[in-house]
Design an enzyme around this catalytic site. Sequence first.
Site, PDB file in Angstrom:
ATOM      1  CB  CYS A   4       3.397  -0.174  -6.473  1.00 29.96           C
ATOM      2  SG  CYS A   4       3.612  -1.894  -6.778  1.00 29.96           S
ATOM      3  N   GLY A  44       0.830  -1.204   0.000  1.00 29.09           N
ATOM      4  CA  GLY A  44       0.000   0.000   0.000  1.00 29.09           C
ATOM      5  C   GLY A  44       0.859   1.246   0.000  1.00 29.09           C
ATOM      6  CB  SER A  45       0.024   4.715   0.818  1.00 30.95           C
ATOM      7  OG  SER A  45      -0.407   4.586   2.157  1.00 30.95           O
ATOM      8  CD  GLU A  61       4.814  -3.961  -3.598  1.00 27.99           C
ATOM      9  OE1 GLU A  61       4.852  -2.794  -4.015  1.00 27.99           O
ATOM     10  OE2 GLU A  61       3.980  -4.802  -3.944  1.00 27.99           O
ATOM     11  N   GLY A  75       2.571   2.127   5.430  1.00 28.78           N
ATOM     12  CA  GLY A  75       3.772   1.428   5.898  1.00 28.78           C
ATOM     13  C   GLY A  75       4.360   2.073   7.142  1.00 28.78           C
TER      14      GLY A  75
HETATM   15  C1  UN1 Z   1       1.698  -3.599  -7.482  1.00 29.96           C
HETATM   16  O1  UN1 Z   1       1.373  -2.650  -8.208  1.00 29.96           O
HETATM   17  O2  UN1 Z   1       1.478  -3.549  -6.243  1.00 29.96           O
HETATM   18  O3  UN1 Z   1       5.284  -5.706 -11.779  1.00 29.96           O
HETATM   19  C2  UN1 Z   1       2.282  -4.867  -7.966  1.00 29.96           C
HETATM   20  C3  UN1 Z   1       4.095  -5.403 -11.861  1.00 29.96           C
HETATM   21  C4  UN1 Z   1       3.092  -6.407 -11.368  1.00 29.96           C
HETATM   22  C5  UN1 Z   1       2.868  -6.266  -9.904  1.00 29.96           C
HETATM   23  C6  UN1 Z   1       2.583  -4.885  -9.425  1.00 29.96           C
HETATM   24  N1  UN1 Z   1       3.571  -7.727 -11.662  1.00 29.96           N
HETATM   25  O4  UN1 Z   1       3.720  -4.356 -12.329  1.00 29.96           O
END
Ligand code: UN1
Length: 487
Positions: free
Chosen positions: A284, A228-229, A250, A233
């Site tokens: 992300c 998440g953000s 993450e 975290g």
């Molecule tokens: C995410 O955005 O939290 O590499 C994960 C990627 C994807 C996973 C993204 N396999 O963009």
Amino acid sequence: MSPAEEAANILEQFGVVSTGDLASYSPIDGSEIGRVGTGDPALAGDRAADAFRRWRSVPAPRRGELVRLLGEELRGAKEPLARLVTLESGKIVQEGLGEVQEMIDICDFAVGLSRQLYGLTIASERPNHRMMEQWLPLGPVLVISAFNFPVAVWAWNAALALVCGNPVVWKPSEKTPLTAEAVLALVRRAFERFGDAPEGLVQLVQGGREVGEVLVDDPRVALVSATGSTAMGRAVGPRVAQRFGRVLLELGGNNAMIVAPSADLTLAERAILFAAVGTAGQRCTSLRRLIVHEDVYGQLVPRLKQLYSSVRVGDPRELDTLVGPLIDEDAYAAMERALGGGLERVDGVAGGFYVRPTLVEVEQQEGRVLTETFAPILYVMRYRKFEDALRLNNEVPQGLSSAIFTNDLREAEQFLAAAGSDCGIANVNIGPSGAEIGGAFGGEKETGGGRESGSDSWKAYMRRQTSTVNYGKDLPLAQGIRFDIAP
Ligand code: UN1
């Protein structure tokens, strides 16, 4: 068919009954598409602790069998589950299918892993001694997942946690509770076929932050894996650290791509488009900063503007749509703030927040460029010297993913060297997003430092034990210490 009608059909196929206090809204048209009940996190902690006592002693390859069955269920339900992902998260059909494929892939990986949880043997300095390291189950794992990968990121964690001998408690995003219920229905089917999995081995606890917090603070939860953000975290990390639990974070990314003068611009263009506008900029790993050499800037940037204006934004269920809606009004407001106002909504489906991906040319990397806005905004800047491009790549608080397009071997290797990209992911001639499950996934700095998915990420889900065994008739001490009572 309306998203609500479609969701009702799919939920019925999964045997999920839509009822409870938490409503799910489709970003496609903002309508309510189903309801779920909120869970009891303390009870989930009790049940997970019980399940751990049994599951840890099941042989790992047998644990792998459960994950193999789950992979089979996912294969059989790929289309409807992907469709539900589209309805609930707004991602386009292709990306919904890709997300479920990512779940299947990690199940396959984990099944193989269940026979490969290898430890080391280590040379002992003492005669007739053997040293070894073994990996043992850790304990219940709490998975906090985000709306943008509502099911795949859970699977990365759950598939590994299960083969490693750990129960899983899942707190999905409040924005995507239905996909989680559908996955749980598949888990139950896999359990039935497996036969004797302990109750409470995989649990779903729906609800908001307060629900997550109870489990974050539960001393029986051995690992909290949270996506998440950065703000989330910052709240979760110290709470878990306070009780000496383990965290795997993450968090946000602010991913850049360098386009060097030797780059294959046709490839670069395609990579930029997928990484910056795909998933409506809500990965992300989305590309947020483009660092272009001045010699190719005049060629690349106008071409990108042209591509940006021709990208089809709209209903994610239509096959020629490349950009679906933003998740909700808050996401729209955040994008508008980052752009300093004046963001227009694009006609998609009434009730959804559809926007045109935006390219913003900047002179300096400062202010809003340093923050992650979860929307399709790409900041474009130019560079002259390679060192400057590298510096720009690294000079942000986040450190998830990065990429370079170059055909110059020296530049490519420098990008990957110790003084190169400081990110957890660094790619050459492919974009920063869309990673395969086989590699470890995660990043440095404000991204949180955790690694999930492939490679040896499984080690975070296990307890390392170092053992020294003496098979001799003497008791030599390490470091040659003598400790005897004088005769
Ligand atoms: C995410 O955005 O939290 O590499 C994960 C990627 C994807 C996973 C993204 N396999 O963009």
